[in-house]
Scaffold this motif. Sequence first.
Motif, short mmCIF file in Angstrom:
data_model
loop_
_atom_site.label_atom_id
_atom_site.label_comp_id
_atom_site.label_asym_id
_atom_site.label_seq_id
_atom_site.Cartn_x
_atom_site.Cartn_y
_atom_site.Cartn_z
N LEU A 17 0.83 -1.07 -0.06
CA LEU A 17 0.01 0.00 0.08
C LEU A 17 0.84 1.12 0.04
CD1 LEU A 17 -2.68 -1.14 2.27
CD2 LEU A 17 -2.93 -0.24 0.01
N VAL A 18 2.12 1.35 0.79
CA VAL A 18 2.80 2.45 0.86
C VAL A 18 3.50 2.47 -0.61
CG1 VAL A 18 4.83 3.45 1.92
CG2 VAL A 18 3.14 2.14 3.32
N ASP A 19 3.83 1.43 -1.13
CA ASP A 19 4.44 1.51 -2.53
C ASP A 19 3.63 1.96 -3.46
OD1 ASP A 19 7.13 0.68 -2.05
OD2 ASP A 19 6.54 -1.49 -2.18
N LEU A 20 2.36 1.58 -3.31
CA LEU A 20 1.40 2.02 -4.51
C LEU A 20 1.26 3.44 -4.39
CD1 LEU A 20 -1.24 -0.85 -4.36
CD2 LEU A 20 -0.02 -0.09 -6.28
N PHE A 21 1.17 4.09 -3.48
CA PHE A 21 0.41 5.56 -3.02
C PHE A 21 1.90 6.52 -3.03
CE2 PHE A 21 -3.13 3.46 -2.06
CZ PHE A 21 -4.21 4.04 -2.48
N TYR A 22 2.82 6.09 -2.35
CA TYR A 22 4.04 6.92 -2.13
C TYR A 22 5.46 6.71 -2.88
CZ TYR A 22 0.88 8.84 0.97
OH TYR A 22 -0.28 9.30 1.79
N GLY A 23 5.55 5.45 -3.06
CA GLY A 23 6.92 4.55 -3.18
C GLY A 23 7.32 5.31 -4.84
N SER A 24 8.61 5.58 -4.91
CA SER A 24 9.15 5.78 -6.28
C SER A 24 9.48 4.30 -6.76
CB SER A 24 10.07 6.66 -6.12
OG SER A 24 11.13 6.28 -5.47
N LEU A 25 10.17 3.38 -6.07
CA LEU A 25 10.57 2.27 -6.59
C LEU A 25 9.77 0.89 -6.08
CD1 LEU A 25 12.70 0.58 -7.93
CD2 LEU A 25 14.14 0.45 -5.61
N PHE A 26 8.83 0.48 -6.93
CA PHE A 26 7.77 -0.36 -6.52
C PHE A 26 8.34 -1.67 -5.87
CE2 PHE A 26 4.22 -3.52 -7.13
CZ PHE A 26 3.39 -3.00 -6.46
N GLY A 27 7.74 -1.97 -4.70
CA GLY A 27 8.27 -3.04 -4.01
C GLY A 27 9.09 -2.86 -2.94
N PHE A 28 9.90 -1.60 -2.96
CA PHE A 28 10.81 -1.65 -2.10
C PHE A 28 10.26 -1.60 -0.44
CE2 PHE A 28 12.97 2.07 0.49
CZ PHE A 28 14.16 1.43 0.60
N TYR A 29 9.32 -0.84 -0.38
CA TYR A 29 8.82 -0.87 1.07
C TYR A 29 8.36 -2.04 1.54
CZ TYR A 29 9.51 4.40 1.15
OH TYR A 29 10.13 5.43 1.09
N ALA A 30 7.45 -2.53 0.57
CA ALA A 30 6.95 -4.01 0.67
C ALA A 30 8.03 -4.87 1.13
CB ALA A 30 6.19 -4.57 -0.47
N LEU A 31 9.25 -5.05 0.71
CA LEU A 31 10.30 -5.89 1.01
C LEU A 31 11.10 -5.51 2.56
CD1 LEU A 31 12.31 -8.15 0.04
CD2 LEU A 31 13.67 -6.29 -0.79
N ILE A 32 10.95 -4.23 2.78
CA ILE A 32 11.29 -3.57 4.13
C ILE A 32 10.32 -4.28 5.31
CG2 ILE A 32 11.77 -1.83 5.72
CD1 ILE A 32 12.70 -0.40 2.97
N TYR A 33 9.23 -4.02 5.09
CA TYR A 33 8.05 -4.29 5.96
C TYR A 33 8.00 -5.61 6.01
CZ TYR A 33 6.23 0.34 6.39
OH TYR A 33 5.95 1.92 6.77
N MET A 34 8.21 -6.48 4.86
CA MET A 34 8.12 -7.85 5.04
C MET A 34 9.28 -8.58 5.82
SD MET A 34 7.41 -9.62 1.35
CE MET A 34 8.47 -10.78 1.37
N TYR A 35 10.40 -7.92 5.78
CA TYR A 35 11.44 -8.54 6.77
C TYR A 35 11.19 -8.00 8.13
CZ TYR A 35 14.72 -9.68 3.16
OH TYR A 35 15.17 -10.61 1.79
N ILE A 36 10.75 -7.17 8.34
CA ILE A 36 10.46 -6.60 9.76
C ILE A 36 9.38 -7.33 10.57
CG2 ILE A 36 9.52 -4.70 11.08
CD1 ILE A 36 10.94 -2.68 9.26
N GLY A 37 8.33 -7.78 9.65
CA GLY A 37 7.36 -8.54 10.22
C GLY A 37 7.68 -10.00 10.38
N PHE A 38 8.64 -10.38 9.51
CA PHE A 38 9.01 -11.64 9.63
C PHE A 38 10.02 -12.13 10.80
CE2 PHE A 38 12.02 -15.18 8.45
CZ PHE A 38 11.22 -16.09 8.49
N PHE A 39 11.02 -11.00 10.77
CA PHE A 39 11.77 -11.05 12.13
C PHE A 39 11.14 -10.67 13.59
CE2 PHE A 39 15.20 -10.46 8.76
CZ PHE A 39 15.62 -11.85 8.91
N SER A 40 10.12 -9.99 13.50
CA SER A 40 9.28 -9.83 14.52
C SER A 40 8.64 -11.03 15.03
CB SER A 40 8.53 -8.50 14.68
OG SER A 40 7.41 -8.65 13.63
N GLY A 41 8.23 -11.90 14.10
CA GLY A 41 7.50 -12.96 14.17
C GLY A 41 8.26 -14.25 15.06
N TYR A 42 9.67 -13.86 15.07
CA TYR A 42 10.39 -14.76 15.68
C TYR A 42 10.18 -14.91 17.29
CZ TYR A 42 13.62 -16.57 12.37
OH TYR A 42 13.75 -17.35 11.28
N ALA A 43 9.55 -13.71 17.91
CA ALA A 43 9.40 -13.52 19.25
C ALA A 43 7.90 -13.91 19.70
CB ALA A 43 9.25 -11.98 19.48
N HIS A 44 7.25 -14.49 18.74
CA HIS A 44 5.80 -15.05 18.90
C HIS A 44 5.89 -16.23 19.94
CE1 HIS A 44 1.88 -16.55 18.27
NE2 HIS A 44 2.44 -17.76 17.76
#
Length: 175
Positions: free
Chosen positions: A61-88
Motif C-alpha cells: 500500500l505504501v509503495d502504491l501511493f508513495y513509493g518511487s521504486l515499486f516493492g521497496f517498502y513491501a520488502l522492508i516491511y516483510m523483513y520486519i514482520g518476519f523477524f518480529s514473528g520470531y518473538a511469537h
Amino acid sequence: MKSKIVWFITIIICFLLQCTILNLISIGSITPNLMLILTVSMGLMRGRKMGLWTGFFSGLLVDLFYGSLFGFYALIYMYIGFFSGYAHRIYYDDDIKVPMVLAAVGDILYNFAVYGLQFLLRGRLGLHTYLFRIILPEAAYTVFLTLIVYRVFRFINYRFMDIARKESESMWVIK
C-alpha cells in the motif's frame, strides 16, 4: 475467513489513519509509523508468517501511493514482520515492553534501509543529520504511539481473530 477479512480491514484502516490523521499530528514533519507498528504487532501476536504477509500488504500500500521504486517498502516491511514473528513463541504478547522494543528496532532498521537505498546511493551523505533529525525522533514517536495502539491491535487479535490463533497454537497443526 472472518479473521482474514478483519486482518485486511485493519491494514486498510491503519493505512488510512497513517495518511490522514497522523499527518495532522506530526511534530516537526516527523510522523509515527503506524504501518510498522501493525506489522510488528501481527508478527509478535500471530507468528512469522502473519508478520510477513502483514508487512507485505502494508508495504505494498505504501509503495502504491508513495513509493518511487515499486516493492521497496513491501520488502522492508516483510523483513520486519518476519523477524518480529520470531518473538511469537518466546514472549507473551500481553507485555508491552516487547512490542515497544521491536517497534523501536524495526523503525530504526526501516529508516536506515530508506537512507541507504534512497539517499546514500544518490550521493547524499548527511547520515548525522538524517540520524538525529529523522531516525531517532521518528523512532521515539513510534514507540510512544505503540503504547497506545498496541492494546487496540491486541484487542482486535483476541476478539476477532481468535479462531485462527487457536489453530496456530495447537500442537497437532504442523507448520
